[in-house]
Design a protein around this motif. Sequence first.
Motif, PDB file in Angstrom:
ATOM      1  N   LEU A 132       0.851  -1.201   0.000  1.00 57.72           N
ATOM      2  CA  LEU A 132       0.000   0.000   0.000  1.00 57.72           C
ATOM      3  C   LEU A 132       0.886   1.249   0.000  1.00 57.72           C
ATOM      4  N   LEU A 133       1.877   1.241   0.904  1.00 56.44           N
ATOM      5  CA  LEU A 133       2.749   2.431   0.995  1.00 56.44           C
ATOM      6  C   LEU A 133       3.491   2.649  -0.323  1.00 56.44           C
ATOM      7  N   ASN A 134       4.093   1.582  -0.831  1.00 55.67           N
ATOM      8  CA  ASN A 134       4.879   1.763  -2.067  1.00 55.67           C
ATOM      9  C   ASN A 134       3.983   2.174  -3.222  1.00 55.67           C
ATOM     10  N   TRP A 135       2.768   1.613  -3.265  1.00 52.07           N
ATOM     11  CA  TRP A 135       1.847   1.989  -4.357  1.00 52.07           C
ATOM     12  C   TRP A 135       1.570   3.486  -4.266  1.00 52.07           C
ATOM     13  N   GLY A 136       1.312   3.957  -3.043  1.00 53.94           N
ATOM     14  CA  GLY A 136       1.027   5.395  -2.895  1.00 53.94           C
ATOM     15  C   GLY A 136       2.240   6.225  -3.293  1.00 53.94           C
ATOM     16  N   ARG A 137       3.429   5.771  -2.865  1.00 56.74           N
ATOM     17  CA  ARG A 137       4.616   6.633  -3.096  1.00 56.74           C
ATOM     18  C   ARG A 137       5.052   6.567  -4.545  1.00 56.74           C
ATOM     19  N   SER A 138       4.890   5.421  -5.172  1.00 56.94           N
ATOM     20  CA  SER A 138       5.457   5.367  -6.540  1.00 56.94           C
ATOM     21  C   SER A 138       4.507   6.009  -7.531  1.00 56.94           C
ATOM     22  N   LYS A 139       3.238   6.046  -7.248  1.00 60.72           N
ATOM     23  CA  LYS A 139       2.314   6.526  -8.282  1.00 60.72           C
ATOM     24  C   LYS A 139       2.109   8.041  -8.163  1.00 60.72           C
ATOM     25  N   SER A 140       2.647   8.673  -7.083  1.00 65.01           N
ATOM     26  CA  SER A 140       2.392  10.130  -7.062  1.00 65.01           C
ATOM     27  C   SER A 140       3.573  10.831  -6.405  1.00 65.01           C
ATOM     28  N   ASP A 141       4.762  10.684  -6.981  1.00 64.40           N
ATOM     29  CA  ASP A 141       5.880  11.414  -6.371  1.00 64.40           C
ATOM     30  C   ASP A 141       6.153  12.699  -7.163  1.00 64.40           C
ATOM     31  N   TYR A 142       6.481  13.747  -6.435  1.00 62.16           N
ATOM     32  CA  TYR A 142       6.677  15.064  -7.054  1.00 62.16           C
ATOM     33  C   TYR A 142       8.153  15.251  -7.309  1.00 62.16           C
ATOM     34  N   TYR A 143       8.504  15.985  -8.393  1.00 63.37           N
ATOM     35  CA  TYR A 143       9.941  16.187  -8.667  1.00 63.37           C
ATOM     36  C   TYR A 143      10.288  17.656  -8.514  1.00 63.37           C
ATOM     37  N   PHE A 151      12.530   9.444 -21.071  1.00 64.83           N
ATOM     38  CA  PHE A 151      12.174   9.950 -19.727  1.00 64.83           C
ATOM     39  C   PHE A 151      11.118   9.037 -19.110  1.00 64.83           C
ATOM     40  N   HIS A 152      10.121   8.654 -19.957  1.00 61.83           N
ATOM     41  CA  HIS A 152       9.059   7.806 -19.394  1.00 61.83           C
ATOM     42  C   HIS A 152       9.643   6.477 -18.937  1.00 61.83           C
ATOM     43  N   GLU A 153      10.572   5.935 -19.739  1.00 60.22           N
ATOM     44  CA  GLU A 153      11.178   4.650 -19.342  1.00 60.22           C
ATOM     45  C   GLU A 153      11.902   4.821 -18.009  1.00 60.22           C
ATOM     46  N   GLY A 154      12.602   5.952 -17.869  1.00 61.59           N
ATOM     47  CA  GLY A 154      13.303   6.184 -16.599  1.00 61.59           C
ATOM     48  C   GLY A 154      12.329   6.258 -15.450  1.00 61.59           C
ATOM     49  N   MET A 155      11.191   6.908 -15.710  1.00 63.94           N
ATOM     50  CA  MET A 155      10.200   7.048 -14.630  1.00 63.94           C
ATOM     51  C   MET A 155       9.651   5.673 -14.260  1.00 63.94           C
ATOM     52  N   ILE A 156       9.442   4.828 -15.266  1.00 63.37           N
ATOM     53  CA  ILE A 156       8.921   3.480 -14.953  1.00 63.37           C
ATOM     54  C   ILE A 156       9.954   2.713 -14.137  1.00 63.37           C
ATOM     55  N   GLN A 157      11.233   2.861 -14.495  1.00 61.38           N
ATOM     56  CA  GLN A 157      12.269   2.169 -13.690  1.00 61.38           C
ATOM     57  C   GLN A 157      12.224   2.647 -12.250  1.00 61.38           C
ATOM     58  N   LEU A 158      12.033   3.976 -12.072  1.00 58.08           N
ATOM     59  CA  LEU A 158      12.011   4.489 -10.693  1.00 58.08           C
ATOM     60  C   LEU A 158      10.819   3.920  -9.949  1.00 58.08           C
ATOM     61  N   GLN A 159       9.668   3.845 -10.654  1.00 61.64           N
ATOM     62  CA  GLN A 159       8.482   3.306  -9.959  1.00 61.64           C
ATOM     63  C   GLN A 159       8.712   1.843  -9.596  1.00 61.64           C
ATOM     64  N   LYS A 160       9.397   1.106 -10.501  1.00 60.90           N
ATOM     65  CA  LYS A 160       9.658  -0.310 -10.189  1.00 60.90           C
ATOM     66  C   LYS A 160      10.540  -0.401  -8.951  1.00 60.90           C
ATOM     67  N   ILE A 200      10.751   1.801  -6.526  1.00 61.96           N
ATOM     68  CA  ILE A 200      10.040   2.177  -5.299  1.00 61.96           C
ATOM     69  C   ILE A 200       9.139   1.017  -4.865  1.00 61.96           C
ATOM     70  N   ASN A 201       8.568   0.316  -5.862  1.00 65.10           N
ATOM     71  CA  ASN A 201       7.626  -0.745  -5.486  1.00 65.10           C
ATOM     72  C   ASN A 201       8.322  -1.871  -4.736  1.00 65.10           C
ATOM     73  N   GLU A 202       9.644  -2.012  -4.939  1.00 66.02           N
ATOM     74  CA  GLU A 202      10.297  -3.150  -4.268  1.00 66.02           C
ATOM     75  C   GLU A 202      10.829  -2.769  -2.896  1.00 66.02           C
ATOM     76  N   GLN A 203      10.592  -1.518  -2.505  1.00 67.04           N
ATOM     77  CA  GLN A 203      11.208  -1.122  -1.216  1.00 67.04           C
ATOM     78  C   GLN A 203      10.440  -1.756  -0.065  1.00 67.04           C
ATOM     79  N   SER A 204      11.155  -1.996   1.036  1.00 65.07           N
ATOM     80  CA  SER A 204      10.421  -2.544   2.201  1.00 65.07           C
ATOM     81  C   SER A 204      10.819  -1.698   3.411  1.00 65.07           C
ATOM     82  N   ILE A 205       9.989  -1.771   4.400  1.00 73.76           N
ATOM     83  CA  ILE A 205      10.139  -0.799   5.499  1.00 73.76           C
ATOM     84  C   ILE A 205      11.168  -1.280   6.505  1.00 73.76           C
ATOM     85  N   PHE A 206      11.060  -2.540   6.971  1.00 72.57           N
ATOM     86  CA  PHE A 206      11.929  -2.932   8.094  1.00 72.57           C
ATOM     87  C   PHE A 206      13.156  -3.651   7.553  1.00 72.57           C
TER      88      PHE A 206
END
Lengths: 383, 137, 157, 180
Positions: free
Chosen positions: D24-35, D145-154, D156-162
């Motif tokens: 949930l957290l990663n979905w929120g962060r990767s789909k709406s990050d500001y630059y 640029f879009h490809e780079g953005m998709i890589q960044l979202q990928k 972010i999606n794999e990040q874990s908290i602990f």
Amino acid sequence: MSDKKRLDLEYSTHDSDKMRINVGPQHPSTHGVLRLEVEVDGEIVSEVIPHMGYLHRSFEKVCESMTYPQIIPYIDRIDYISAMNNEWPYVMALEKMMDIKVPEKVEYIRVIAAELNRIANHQIAVATFGMDAGAFTPFLYFFRDREYILWIFEKLSGARLLYNYFRVGGVSGDIYPTFKDECLDVIKKVRKTNAEVMDLLIYNRIFIQRTAKIGILPADVALSYACSGPVFRGSGVKYDLRKDETYSIYDRFDFDIPVGKGEVGVKGDCWDRNIVRMHEMEQSCKIIEQALAQMPMEGDVTAAFPKKIRPPKGEIYMRAEGPKGDLGFYIVSNGSDKPERVKARGTSFVNLSVIPEISKGYMFADLILILGSIDIVLGEVDR
Amino acid sequence: MLSDFGIILLYFILGAVFVGIALVAAAIVRPSHPNKVKNSTYECGEIPIGDTWVRFNARFYVIALIFLLFDVEVVFLLPWAIVFKGLGWFAFIEMVVFVVILMAGLAYVWGKGDLEWERPKPQIPRLEDLIIGKKKQ
Amino acid sequence: MLPNEIYNNLKTEFGDAIIEYNDAQPTDPFILISTGMLFDICHTLRDNEEFLFDYLMSLSGMDLGENVGVVYHLYSMKYKHKLVLKVVAPKTDPKVPSVEMIWRSADWHEREAYDLMGVIFEGHHNMIRILCPYDWEGFPLRKDYKVPEIYRGMKVS
Amino acid sequence: MGLLNRLDDPYEGGGILMGTVEDLLNWGRSKSDYYLHFGLACCAIEFMAMNASHFDFMRFGTIPRTSPRQADFIMITGTVTFKMADRIKILYEQMAEPKYVISVGSCSNCGGPYFEHGYHVLKGVDRIIPVDVYIPGCPPRPEAFHEGMIQLQKKINEQSIFNKRKKLKAELKKNNLISK
């Protein structure tokens, strides 16, 4: 002495009720990485000190160890919004030194490419100027139309922004079959959008109140600062290299030079510089139409390529009318295939030097508009 | 049962609790790696030089005072506006007198020119003071 | 008005301050002058009725081996003619009088020539670097310039 | 009522989403990050063209923010010179965690055309700030640029908290039990 020491020295001397605001390298409306140190009394600007060099990419040092044709990609990166117009004076200088006669068809292709690039550059200039004043829609309209021009350049030279298309003695590739009617189609679209933006932004009551009567640049001060292009013509001086120093085949087209007349405010204010750019787009469309009509279709564009590019020992200064003004190249050659010195006289570097003079006494928000009306590109300022 | 003021106190406590939970939870969860540069003021990427304690222009202070004056007036008007129907003519005339006195104060301030905001005084560059004059032939 | 006529006029007026006139073919013809009288020569070039060079197109520093040169490209709006002036100063004390009070566009060009080539312009009101950082050592465009190894902790090359 | 009896039918799942809090957290962060809205050189013009209506960078939920305090990732679009390097370091430090860097164009990836003779050019922005995604090209096309953005979202999606989960995930990935 370091930045901090220099400021501390000044800081201790200035009277303290004036505030020193830093419109720093990272700022949405400095059109790149330019730092303006603004001394503000309440909200009135009393002094502006521009600091540059944040994009100084050592162009002249790079040129000393590159051969002549290798320098052309670096010249694209000086004023990266109008790359075709940058390459032209450099290529013309070398052709004059090695007295190469370029075939007719190449001259026409160069004129059309340069004028299309001038339209693209003015579209960005007016778009960002509108965005500085708060109008976001013209930005989207103009960028949509700029895409059409970029597609033509992509088919012509293979790149969207930095083309490396002009060569010494010709151009790198011939025009593709549907070039002619695609250009005519783009011109129709550009004219339609220009008419729309004319009454959407340019003659809009709020925009006129924001931009008229600010940043007034008298003609003689502009002459002493050697400004050129729309900044100089905005002050009412009819000076355009395509007419005064006709190079290439500009004498075969009839077009006129728009000049600022102080229609809504004073002559030489931001609004005038902007309206000159809008009219210039219309003139470029006229040139392209005439050039397309007169263009000979046959002829090989790579006919006049020299075997090896070794200009004789000597030096030359050649300039051409770029969208921002006259961009000149001073090339010193020592007979080898590498130049001894290439100095690029950037128009934005010279036009920007007017800012400290013309922005005194205006509100702080007007300073952003004055900077936008000068239309600078930091690659050309810092080289 | 709770008196009217009890209900207002309840509202106050509930408000404080909700806001408190939100702030504390955020403070616990969010990552925090403070360092010297991150805590320095954002100056478009530059290193901030000099302190921010600058003597502001006096006109901002005057405007703040005048605003305070009329803000307090509105505070008095509000409770009156709710119940003035029941109080009859006398309260109405009293409030009119109150407002007129304040209007006199506004007229005085306006007349004295404290509301005049600064107008831009553009200094158009003249060539004479930039370069040396013509050479005597 | 052709450059050699200008050269003759200047020669009559300033005598030996005008060193030589060179118009070997592929190069633009230029006039070499000495640094002493530079300010007065430029002043006459701008104000004299026959010349009226009121537009300084570009001012560039040059590295000529053991001394440093400055090249002025002048243009006249009225007569539409051009002129190239050259001044040479030894590298030991590269001092050239500043012409920023004659053409305001020389102001930044001279700072850039100082910044990249090391030519010091006397009489300039604000002679500091313009492009390189204020604490950058050396003058990058000189032929004998060695790029520093480290600049503020960052490896340069 | 048998909400779960259609569990095996993939398209008839009854609108129930299962996932971990991280998803949930990663979905929120990767789909709406500001630059951070700031451009250096030629790549900034392609950046503007991509921001405009035709390539529409806002389809990734990104909004240009002018101050680093409100930016999630920073796009270094253009040549990083030494005079600008300290400023970029300060801007990067002043951004709030978790922050990412996309290095756009060969100039900021490795110094690009100015690698050999550019005395004033920093040879790659990763010498001063950690870079997450490199976009090659000079200037890269807006699609890059879009490809780079998709890589960044990928990413972010794999990040874990602990940290414990991070180590576990890294280990599973090492002997490729879960997808990269």
